[in-house]
Design an enzyme around this catalytic site. Structure first.
Site, PDB file in Angstrom:
ATOM      1  N   SER A  66      44.203 -11.548 -40.666  1.00  0.00           N
ATOM      2  CA  SER A  66      43.822 -10.210 -40.588  1.00  0.00           C
ATOM      3  C   SER A  66      44.792  -9.521 -40.142  1.00  0.00           C
ATOM      4  CB  SER A  66      42.126 -10.704 -40.296  1.00  0.00           C
ATOM      5  OG  SER A  66      42.376  -9.046 -40.240  1.00  0.00           O
ATOM      6  N   CYS A  67      44.936  -9.851 -38.683  1.00  0.00           N
ATOM      7  CA  CYS A  67      46.141  -8.840 -37.794  1.00  0.00           C
ATOM      8  C   CYS A  67      47.526  -9.433 -37.583  1.00  0.00           C
ATOM      9  CB  CYS A  67      45.288  -9.186 -36.307  1.00  0.00           C
ATOM     10  SG  CYS A  67      44.887  -7.398 -35.939  1.00  0.00           S
TER      11      CYS A  67
END
Length: 200
Positions: A66-67
């Site tokens: 996600s990051c």
């Protein structure tokens, strides 16, 4: 991957939070084609002045978390994309109201109550609920919220975005792009999400 429903809002919110459009006026038409057998297609016709950079919209990195694109360059890029000046005056938000907002969001999560498998996002402005959306994807739930904002041209003078998961860089990016000054979540923020909050 998404939870079906509010697909028009999802697309509008995605286009806005990615900086493709600046307002609803940049969309000439948007609809689910009548001949779509699965309703997994949304057709959007954009204004002639919109030039798409497809490389910035590609999400093909399967190993990316996600990051996975996080870093100082991402924050600089966000600063270039965002025209919003965030209001640091938050005296209108009482600390005691935060748990109440979180509890109220939980009560409106009907799909989560049935399945236990979706994220929720809610938007409050001037102590009034504007929208609540659920989706298997955290980002999708927020894009649906932003799609509502753009479609209805809501003024977000005292807006609070409520999330049921953790606060990631991408969710902070969406809040900044939409001009939402406060983000509250039941999960912890990443260090980069905190950096974004401090910058904006």
């Amino acid at each position: 991957m998404r939870t079906p429903g509010n697909d028009i809002e999802l697309i509008i919110g995605f286009l806005f939070s990615e900086g493709v459009i600046k307002s609803h006026a940049d969309i000439l038409s948007i609809a689910i084609p009548s001949d779509s057998k699965t309703n997994n297609i949304v057709e959007a016709e954009l204004a002639k002045n919109i030039v798409l950079d497809w490389t910035t919209l590609a999400r093909s990195f399967t190993s990316q978390s996600s990051c996975g694109v996080c870093g100082k360059t991402s924050i600089k890029s966000l600063a270039l994309k965002s025209q919003k000046i965030m209001n640091t005056d938050t005296h209108w938000l009482g600390v005691s109201s935060i748990p109440q907002y979180c509890q109220a969001l939980t009560k409106q999560q009907h799909l989560f109550s049935s399945t236990g498998g979706v994220h929720g996002a809610g938007l409050i402005n001037n102590k009034q609920w504007l929208a609540v959306h659920e989706d298997i994807g955290r980002h999708n739930a927020v894009d649906k919220i932003i799609g509502d904002v753009v479609h209805n041209n809501y003024a977000l003078t005292q807006a609070v975005l409520l999330l049921t998961g953790r606060i990631s860089f991408e969710l902070m990016q969406k809040a900044v792009m939409a001009g939402i000054p406060v983000v509250i979540a039941v999960g912890a923020p990443s260090s980069l999400a905190i950096a974004v909050a401090q910058q904006f």
